[in-house]
Design an enzyme around this catalytic site. Structure first.
Site, PDB file in Angstrom:
ATOM      1  N   ASN A  16     -32.532  -5.785 -19.075  1.00 31.25           N
ATOM      2  CA  ASN A  16     -32.965  -5.638 -17.691  1.00 31.25           C
ATOM      3  C   ASN A  16     -34.469  -5.383 -17.716  1.00 31.25           C
ATOM      4  O   ASN A  16     -34.902  -4.281 -18.029  1.00 31.25           O
ATOM      5  CB  ASN A  16     -32.193  -4.463 -17.070  1.00 31.25           C
ATOM      6  CG  ASN A  16     -32.697  -4.092 -15.689  1.00 31.25           C
ATOM      7  OD1 ASN A  16     -33.467  -4.830 -15.073  1.00 31.25           O
ATOM      8  ND2 ASN A  16     -32.261  -2.937 -15.190  1.00 31.25           N
ATOM      9  N   TRP A  17     -35.227  -6.421 -17.396  1.00 27.37           N
ATOM     10  CA  TRP A  17     -36.685  -6.297 -17.507  1.00 27.37           C
ATOM     11  C   TRP A  17     -37.288  -5.395 -16.433  1.00 27.37           C
ATOM     12  O   TRP A  17     -38.435  -4.999 -16.524  1.00 27.37           O
ATOM     13  CB  TRP A  17     -37.340  -7.681 -17.400  1.00 27.37           C
ATOM     14  CG  TRP A  17     -37.073  -8.613 -18.550  1.00 27.37           C
ATOM     15  CD1 TRP A  17     -36.118  -8.472 -19.531  1.00 27.37           C
ATOM     16  CD2 TRP A  17     -37.763  -9.832 -18.831  1.00 27.37           C
ATOM     17  NE1 TRP A  17     -36.184  -9.542 -20.399  1.00 27.37           N
ATOM     18  CE2 TRP A  17     -37.182 -10.388 -19.990  1.00 27.37           C
ATOM     19  CE3 TRP A  17     -38.819 -10.516 -18.213  1.00 27.37           C
ATOM     20  CZ2 TRP A  17     -37.623 -11.594 -20.546  1.00 27.37           C
ATOM     21  CZ3 TRP A  17     -39.247 -11.722 -18.761  1.00 27.37           C
ATOM     22  CH2 TRP A  17     -38.652 -12.245 -19.922  1.00 27.37           C
ATOM     23  N   LYS A  18     -36.523  -5.152 -15.373  1.00 28.63           N
ATOM     24  CA  LYS A  18     -37.041  -4.396 -14.217  1.00 28.63           C
ATOM     25  C   LYS A  18     -38.318  -5.060 -13.707  1.00 28.63           C
ATOM     26  O   LYS A  18     -38.443  -6.277 -13.808  1.00 28.63           O
ATOM     27  CB  LYS A  18     -37.247  -2.921 -14.583  1.00 28.63           C
ATOM     28  CG  LYS A  18     -35.988  -2.334 -15.211  1.00 28.63           C
ATOM     29  CD  LYS A  18     -35.982  -0.836 -15.301  1.00 28.63           C
ATOM     30  CE  LYS A  18     -34.663  -0.390 -15.928  1.00 28.63           C
ATOM     31  NZ  LYS A  18     -34.521   1.064 -15.969  1.00 28.63           N
ATOM     32  N   HIS A  20     -27.584  -1.296  -9.512  1.00 30.32           N
ATOM     33  CA  HIS A  20     -28.352  -0.484 -10.465  1.00 30.32           C
ATOM     34  C   HIS A  20     -28.776   0.832  -9.788  1.00 30.32           C
ATOM     35  O   HIS A  20     -29.070   0.846  -8.590  1.00 30.32           O
ATOM     36  CB  HIS A  20     -29.590  -1.259 -10.942  1.00 30.32           C
ATOM     37  CG  HIS A  20     -30.262  -0.592 -12.093  1.00 30.32           C
ATOM     38  ND1 HIS A  20     -31.136   0.467 -11.912  1.00 30.32           N
ATOM     39  CD2 HIS A  20     -30.169  -0.778 -13.421  1.00 30.32           C
ATOM     40  CE1 HIS A  20     -31.557   0.879 -13.098  1.00 30.32           C
ATOM     41  NE2 HIS A  20     -30.983   0.145 -14.032  1.00 30.32           N
ATOM     42  N   GLU A  22     -31.435   2.393  -9.760  1.00 33.45           N
ATOM     43  CA  GLU A  22     -32.738   2.340  -9.077  1.00 33.45           C
ATOM     44  C   GLU A  22     -32.594   1.698  -7.705  1.00 33.45           C
ATOM     45  O   GLU A  22     -33.291   2.062  -6.756  1.00 33.45           O
ATOM     46  CB  GLU A  22     -33.760   1.606  -9.962  1.00 33.45           C
ATOM     47  CG  GLU A  22     -34.215   2.479 -11.118  1.00 33.45           C
ATOM     48  CD  GLU A  22     -34.550   1.747 -12.400  1.00 33.45           C
ATOM     49  OE1 GLU A  22     -34.830   0.528 -12.364  1.00 33.45           O
ATOM     50  OE2 GLU A  22     -34.533   2.400 -13.465  1.00 33.45           O
ATOM     51  N   GLU A  76     -23.984   3.419 -16.658  1.00 41.15           N
ATOM     52  CA  GLU A  76     -25.326   3.915 -16.934  1.00 41.15           C
ATOM     53  C   GLU A  76     -25.502   5.307 -16.331  1.00 41.15           C
ATOM     54  O   GLU A  76     -25.803   5.431 -15.140  1.00 41.15           O
ATOM     55  CB  GLU A  76     -26.370   2.976 -16.312  1.00 41.15           C
ATOM     56  CG  GLU A  76     -26.316   1.555 -16.827  1.00 41.15           C
ATOM     57  CD  GLU A  76     -27.649   0.842 -16.652  1.00 41.15           C
ATOM     58  OE1 GLU A  76     -28.214   0.424 -17.666  1.00 41.15           O
ATOM     59  OE2 GLU A  76     -28.126   0.738 -15.519  1.00 41.15           O
ATOM     60  N   GLY A 105     -34.164   5.492 -18.852  1.00 44.03           N
ATOM     61  CA  GLY A 105     -35.614   5.607 -18.976  1.00 44.03           C
ATOM     62  C   GLY A 105     -36.101   6.989 -19.374  1.00 44.03           C
ATOM     63  O   GLY A 105     -37.288   7.282 -19.294  1.00 44.03           O
ATOM     64  N   SER A 136     -31.318   4.383 -22.129  1.00 40.12           N
ATOM     65  CA  SER A 136     -32.077   4.641 -23.361  1.00 40.12           C
ATOM     66  C   SER A 136     -31.426   4.083 -24.625  1.00 40.12           C
ATOM     67  O   SER A 136     -31.488   4.705 -25.684  1.00 40.12           O
ATOM     68  CB  SER A 136     -32.353   6.139 -23.511  1.00 40.12           C
ATOM     69  OG  SER A 136     -33.120   6.605 -22.411  1.00 40.12           O
ATOM     70  N   GLY A 175     -32.983  -1.394 -20.905  1.00 42.66           N
ATOM     71  CA  GLY A 175     -34.194  -1.447 -20.097  1.00 42.66           C
ATOM     72  C   GLY A 175     -35.422  -1.456 -20.994  1.00 42.66           C
ATOM     73  O   GLY A 175     -35.799  -2.481 -21.556  1.00 42.66           O
ATOM     74  N   GLY A 176     -36.006  -0.291 -21.178  1.00 39.25           N
ATOM     75  CA  GLY A 176     -37.259  -0.160 -21.936  1.00 39.25           C
ATOM     76  C   GLY A 176     -37.307  -0.934 -23.245  1.00 39.25           C
ATOM     77  O   GLY A 176     -38.280  -1.644 -23.526  1.00 39.25           O
TER      78      GLY A 176
HETATM   79  P1  PGA Z   1     -33.412   2.155 -20.159  1.00 37.30           P
HETATM   80  O1  PGA Z   1     -32.865   1.414 -18.820  1.00 37.30           O
HETATM   81  O2  PGA Z   1     -32.824   1.395 -21.322  1.00 37.30           O
HETATM   82  O3  PGA Z   1     -34.895   2.053 -20.078  1.00 37.30           O
HETATM   83  O4  PGA Z   1     -32.923   3.542 -20.117  1.00 37.30           O
HETATM   84  C1  PGA Z   1     -31.567   0.939 -18.737  1.00 37.30           C
HETATM   85  C2  PGA Z   1     -31.326   0.377 -17.365  1.00 37.30           C
HETATM   86  O5  PGA Z   1     -31.849   0.914 -16.383  1.00 37.30           O
HETATM   87  O6  PGA Z   1     -30.580  -0.610 -17.216  1.00 37.30           O
END
Ligand code: PGA
Length: 250
Positions: free
Chosen positions: A9-11, A95, A97, A167, A173, A213, A234-235
């Protein structure tokens, strides 16, 4: 045996140049020998480029969100058919967010899942509790509510390509990962719940990803848990080498 599915997930990261370089590097690392199914979810503006770059690759791609209406006066939104027109196969929905920053409710997410499956898009449906909810001991309750409302009115046939991503919000994050046991416990709960809501056969086939994470250092152990069938990253998906290491750990 369920297939392991690793999604990135590049966000809100990577413009076109960044997209070209990241996808080009990933393509070199993901070959026919790769055991996992690999998905990248770039921002909307990079989807058409992803389609072109991934034509000759086994890497699949999807979007990070969409609106549930077909078309019309919805300034700033993107419809399911628009995603289909650039070759998207997957779409991340619900998600945390989207829920917390953009106010998406379980009902909105349910409409989005319905619209996605109607258009043949495979939903990666995210759920998870906040730190406060975990500390109150209501993790299962929260996950159950999100799943019940999110999947309401949908049949097994409509959900045949569903992926659920667990998640925990406190792990996204933050560098704080759920322990293998904490993650496995919730994954097993989710599979049990889906078995009650739909069927045991469906639940046994369902891919449940863990997200929060995930990095090369913890991916192998998390992915070794019985009910963890992949990761939503994500990251660590923004650098080809760390994302490829996670994929290799499968
Ligand atoms: P993260 O994000 O790996 O940076 O914790 C995961 C996500 O939000 O899908």
């Amino acid at each position: 045996m369920r297939k392991k599915v690793i999604a990135g997930n590049w966000k809100m990261n990577n413009d076109l140049n960044g997209t070209v370089s990241l996808i080009s590097e990933l393509k070199k690392g993901v070959t026919e020998l790769t055991k996992a199914e690999v998905i990248v979810c770039p921002p909307f503006t990079s989807l058409e480029t992803a389609q072109t770059l991934l034509k000759d690759s086994i890497i699949k791609f999807g979007a990070q969100n969409m609106y549930f209406e077909e078309s019309g006066a919805f300034t700033g939104e993107i419809s399911p058919s628009m995603l289909k027109s650039v070759g998207c196969e997957y779409v991340v929905l619900g998600h945390s967010e989207r829920r917390t920053i953009f106010g998406e409710t379980d009902q909105i997410i349910n409409k989005k899942i319905k619209a996605a499956v109607k258009h043949g898009l495979k939903p990666i449906f995210c759920i998870g509790e906040t730190l406060e909810e975990r500390e109150k001991g209501i993790t299962f309750e929260i996950c159950e509510r999100q799943i019940r409302f999110g999947l309401e009115g949908l049949t097994e046939a409509e959900l045949s390509d569903l992926i659920i991503a667990y998640e925990p919000v406190w792990a996204i994050g933050t560098g704080k990962t759920a322990t293998n046991e904490q993650a496995q416990e919730v994954h097993a709960f989710i599979r049990g719940l889906v078995s009650k809501l739909l069927s045991e056969t469906f639940a046994q086939k369902l891919v449940i990803q863990y997200g929060g994470s995930v990095k090369p250092e913890n991916a192998k152990e998390l992915l070794a848990q019985t009910d963890i069938d992949g990761a939503l990253v994500g990251g660590a998906c923004l650098k080809a080498d760390s994302f490829l290491k996670i994929i290799e750990s499968v």
